[in-house]
Design an enzyme around this catalytic site. Structure first.
Site, PDB file in Angstrom:
ATOM      1  N   CYS A 189      76.647 -21.826  91.163  1.00 32.39           N
ATOM      2  CA  CYS A 189      76.342 -22.922  90.256  1.00 32.39           C
ATOM      3  C   CYS A 189      74.910 -23.394  90.482  1.00 32.39           C
ATOM      4  CB  CYS A 189      77.304 -24.081  90.475  1.00 32.39           C
ATOM      5  SG  CYS A 189      79.048 -23.619  90.371  1.00 32.39           S
ATOM      6  N   ARG A 237      72.222 -19.416  86.933  1.00 32.49           N
ATOM      7  CA  ARG A 237      73.141 -19.453  88.072  1.00 32.49           C
ATOM      8  C   ARG A 237      74.581 -19.714  87.655  1.00 32.49           C
ATOM      9  NH1 ARG A 237      70.184 -20.095  92.882  1.00 32.49           N
ATOM     10  NH2 ARG A 237      72.095 -20.696  93.943  1.00 32.49           N
ATOM     11  N   TRP A 277      79.474 -22.127  87.324  1.00 27.81           N
ATOM     12  CA  TRP A 277      80.122 -20.818  87.284  1.00 27.81           C
ATOM     13  C   TRP A 277      81.508 -21.034  87.885  1.00 27.81           C
ATOM     14  CZ3 TRP A 277      82.364 -17.195  90.546  1.00 27.81           C
ATOM     15  CH2 TRP A 277      82.531 -15.902  90.013  1.00 27.81           C
ATOM     16  N   ASN A 297      78.389 -26.946  94.609  1.00 30.38           N
ATOM     17  CA  ASN A 297      78.242 -25.505  94.476  1.00 30.38           C
ATOM     18  C   ASN A 297      78.876 -24.878  95.704  1.00 30.38           C
ATOM     19  OD1 ASN A 297      77.437 -22.846  94.129  1.00 30.38           O
ATOM     20  ND2 ASN A 297      75.325 -23.216  94.769  1.00 30.38           N
ATOM     21  N   GLY A 298      79.962 -24.138  95.516  1.00 32.69           N
ATOM     22  CA  GLY A 298      80.630 -23.510  96.654  1.00 32.69           C
ATOM     23  C   GLY A 298      82.127 -23.473  96.454  1.00 32.69           C
ATOM     24  N   GLU A 342      72.802   2.592  89.506  1.00 29.29           N
ATOM     25  CA  GLU A 342      72.142   1.382  89.022  1.00 29.29           C
ATOM     26  C   GLU A 342      72.093   1.354  87.491  1.00 29.29           C
ATOM     27  OE1 GLU A 342      69.893  -2.195  88.826  1.00 29.29           O
ATOM     28  OE2 GLU A 342      71.408  -1.359  90.167  1.00 29.29           O
ATOM     29  N   LYS A 370      73.733  -1.563  85.136  1.00 29.88           N
ATOM     30  CA  LYS A 370      72.956  -2.306  84.147  1.00 29.88           C
ATOM     31  C   LYS A 370      73.642  -2.276  82.778  1.00 29.88           C
ATOM     32  CE  LYS A 370      69.778  -4.104  86.390  1.00 29.88           C
ATOM     33  NZ  LYS A 370      70.838  -4.285  87.372  1.00 29.88           N
ATOM     34  N   GLU A 400      76.654  -4.568  82.809  1.00 34.40           N
ATOM     35  CA  GLU A 400      76.279  -5.978  82.856  1.00 34.40           C
ATOM     36  C   GLU A 400      75.786  -6.495  81.514  1.00 34.40           C
ATOM     37  OE1 GLU A 400      74.420  -7.108  87.127  1.00 34.40           O
ATOM     38  OE2 GLU A 400      73.312  -5.567  86.047  1.00 34.40           O
ATOM     39  N   HIS A 438      84.977  17.006  89.708  1.00 33.48           N
ATOM     40  CA  HIS A 438      86.127  16.546  90.497  1.00 33.48           C
ATOM     41  C   HIS A 438      86.809  15.354  89.829  1.00 33.48           C
ATOM     42  CE1 HIS A 438      85.185  19.176  93.923  1.00 33.48           C
ATOM     43  NE2 HIS A 438      83.922  18.940  93.595  1.00 33.48           N
ATOM     44  N   LYS A 468      73.450 -15.361  88.682  1.00 27.40           N
ATOM     45  CA  LYS A 468      72.348 -14.669  89.338  1.00 27.40           C
ATOM     46  C   LYS A 468      72.537 -14.543  90.837  1.00 27.40           C
ATOM     47  CE  LYS A 468      68.263 -12.779  89.404  1.00 27.40           C
ATOM     48  NZ  LYS A 468      68.107 -11.456  88.835  1.00 27.40           N
TER      49      LYS A 468
END
Length: 611
Positions: A2, A27, A73, A99-100, A484, A488, A491, A507, A606
């Site tokens: 957050c 965030r 968040w 935040n937590g 990566e 991306k 996301e 496989h 983020k």
């Protein structure tokens, strides 16, 4: 995860808090809210983004010289108005943002329910707030003392800000595991999850450490530990400009940050790498060189994109330095019982320097005698402070949720580290060392050149925007880049994507291949080139659609692939710094074509500061 903002001083608090929330929206953006004090406590909160809150408060009395704000968040309780922060205590006199995660909230909530408390939300945060109020009421103590007592009882992570209707100048703040920065002005103070909300007001900040509590008034900042002992605040001068957190004419932060990479990679190398002189200057490495030379093992801890950078590091360090390397997800490493020997080197990679799992993992490893080396972007972050040594990536603020320039900064630092250690250990020849220095020094110019062809990758993205699934394949140094690239695309476009070593497709994954499946090959010229050509032919034999990232001058793959994007030639060890960038662009353009908010994709945030 957050974002939190606070202000106390002579200015109107609302504009400072609301603009701060806009800067911290990366965030978390499930819901937002503010609390102001002006002849009483006023709390306004709303499901949705900061813009929704702005619309909601139109016409409200927003005059106040103190305020706190939160962009969420969701962890406990779904995103809605009642679960949005700030929360008010049962008496209505206190407001708090958090935040937590409070891990033992259920036990405390049960105790409070037995005492007659009721709760308006489903959050752990409201439980903590009422617990603080209960302690203050029962012990007839100050809010500061009540917060201190409550925090000794709870388990979990937190950064909290509280304001009290009866004390209209003071913000009580505390942190453990979630970041908190306090900006020091003239007769005013600013608070935030990072420094971006306060950039135009002050360049002097205090980074609050775990288990510290701050009593913040317009003209004073008192920092204490949970034992009520005063701590002298250490003021740091920010090296950040306002322009760095603005879009600068680009449609999105992500696109801006992709196109910043020629300069951010250059900034990472600048002052460190001098190819003409044949030197790499990195004090964090040099000060720990004996530990690196004598290390029997290096363990790399990271999450997400940083974990992919760690995989590249494994290949590069083992090749150049001949030191065994293990790459671990920090979230897994911390919960098992890993074997850590004295003298092992732990490299922690994190953009924010606040990743919760990575922080706890390195704290545990440090207690067991490991040497901790941090690779982070955010100056003054928790990982930077806890490490024995480290290196900053100097990528500047990264606002887009999907990491781009921070990733290439991590790769540049990793390559310089490996080259410096290898030369000291004499595991690389002088000739090879010098050649790689020049290769690395040339990367910013090559990145700039390939970005001039961004429209080519845009056309490819538009062509495949309707795909529902995709594969990303690579070999050697390009295998982590394939991972990566898949991340991306997931996301930013919400298209299912998987990354594999190219030879592993036989496989299992090859069963997915049909005429509708795009398969992205990271196939730059390297020692595996002939092998990956064979892999491409295997996909084409099954009518798969092949998109290939290839080196300029490749005459074989263009005849096989449906679409190609060229990158400048580079040594295979350095090539990941180039081959990752078209994949960033591909995900961006596919996401835009699908109408996704690429800077704030759904369900993501983020900086992952909760477990």
């Amino acid at each position: 995860m957050c974002g939190i903002v606070g202000y106390t001083g002579p200015r109107e608090a609302y504009p400072i808090v609301i603009n701060g929330l806009k800067r911290l929206e990366y965030r978390g953006y499930d819901s937002t809210g503010i609390a102001l004090l002006n002849g009483g406590l006023k709390v306004y909160k709303k499901k949705g983004r900061v813009a929704d809150l702005e619309g909601f408060v139109l016409g409200k009395d927003l005059h106040s010289n103190i305020g706190i704000g939160h962009t969420r968040w969701a962890t406990h309780g779904e995103p809605n108005d009642k679960n949005a922060h700030p929360h008010q205590s049962a008496s209505g006199k206190l407001a708090m943002i958090h935040n937590g995660i409070i891990e033992n909230y259920a036990q405390i909530k049960k105790e409070l329910l037995n005492k007659g408390y009721s709760f308006k939300s489903d959050t752990d945060s409201e439980v903590l707030l009422n617990f603080i109020e209960e302690i203050r009421k029962n012990n007839d103590c100050s809010l500061e003392d009540a917060v201190r007592s409550a925090l000794k009882r709870i388990t979990g992570a937190y950064c909290i800000l509280l304001i009290d209707e009866d004390d209209p100048e003071t913000i009580i703040a505390a942190r453990k595991g979630s970041p908190l920065v306090i900006g020091v002005g003239k007769g005013e103070h600013f608070l935030g999850s990072d420094a971006t909300p306060m950039l135009e007001y002050t360049k002097e900040v205090v980074y609050v450490n775990d288990y510290e509590l701050a009593v913040v008034k317009p003209d004073s900042l008192v920092l204490k530990n949970l034992g009520n002992e005063k701590i002298t605040p250490f003021i740091t001068k920010l090296d950040m400009e306002l322009a760095a957190i603005e879009k600068g004419g680009y449609d999105h932060f992500m696109l801006k940050e992709i196109f910043e990479q020629p300069s951010t990679i250059h900034d990472c190398l600048r002052g460190r790498l001098d190819a003409n002189a044949g030197t790499i200057t990195m004090s964090g490495i040099q000060n720990n060189m004996e530990a690196f030379k004598e290390a029997k093992r290096i363990i790399i801890l990271a999450c997400g994109t940083s974990w992919h950078a760690g995989l590249v590091a494994e290949y590069v360090i083992e090749e150049l330095c001949r030191i065994p390397v293990e790459v671990e997800y920090a979230s897994e490493f911390r919960y098992r019982n890993p074997i850590i020997n004295k003298g092992d080197i732990i490299i922690a990679i994190s953009q924010s320097g606040e990743t919760a799992d990575t922080l706890v993992a390195i704290e545990n490893a440090k207690e067991q005698g490991a040497v901790i080396f941090g690779i982070v972007n955010v100056v003054g972050s928790s990982i930077a402070r806890i490490s024995n040594g480290g290196a900053y990536t100097h990528a500047g603020p990264e606002i887009g949720v999907a990491s781009t320039k921070a990733f290439t900064g991590q790769l540049a630092v990793i390559m310089m580290m490996a080259l410096k250690i290898a030369r000291e250990k004499n595991t690389i020849s002088q000739e090879r060392y010098n050649a790689l220095l020049f290769e690395l020094e040339a990367i910013p110019e090559k990145v700039e050149a390939l970005l001039k062809s961004a429209e080519d990758i845009k056309k490819i993205g538009l062509k495949y925007q309707g795909a529902t699934s995709s594969l990303f394949l690579g070999r050697g140094y390009n295998f982590p880049i394939a991972l990566e690239g898949a991340l991306k695309l997931k996301e930013i476009s919400y298209i299912h994507a998987e990354g594999y070593p190219a030879a592993e497709m036989k496989h299992g994954p090859i069963a997915l291949v049909d005429e509708d499946l795009p398969v992205v090959f990271v196939a730059t010229k390297d020692s595996y080139h002939e092998k990956i050509v064979s892999n491409i032919q295997e996909i084409k034999a099954r009518k798969g659609k092949v998109i290939a990232i290839i080196t300029e001058g490749d005459e074989v793959i263009p005849g096989l692939a449906d679409d190609v994007f060229y990158v400048p030639p580079a040594d295979e060890l350095i090539a990941p710094l180039l081959s990752c960038i078209p994949l960033q662009l591909l995900s961006y353009y596919v996401g835009i074509a699908k109408g996704v908010d690429v800077d704030k994709p759904r369900n993501l945030a983020k900086s992952v500061t909760v477990e």
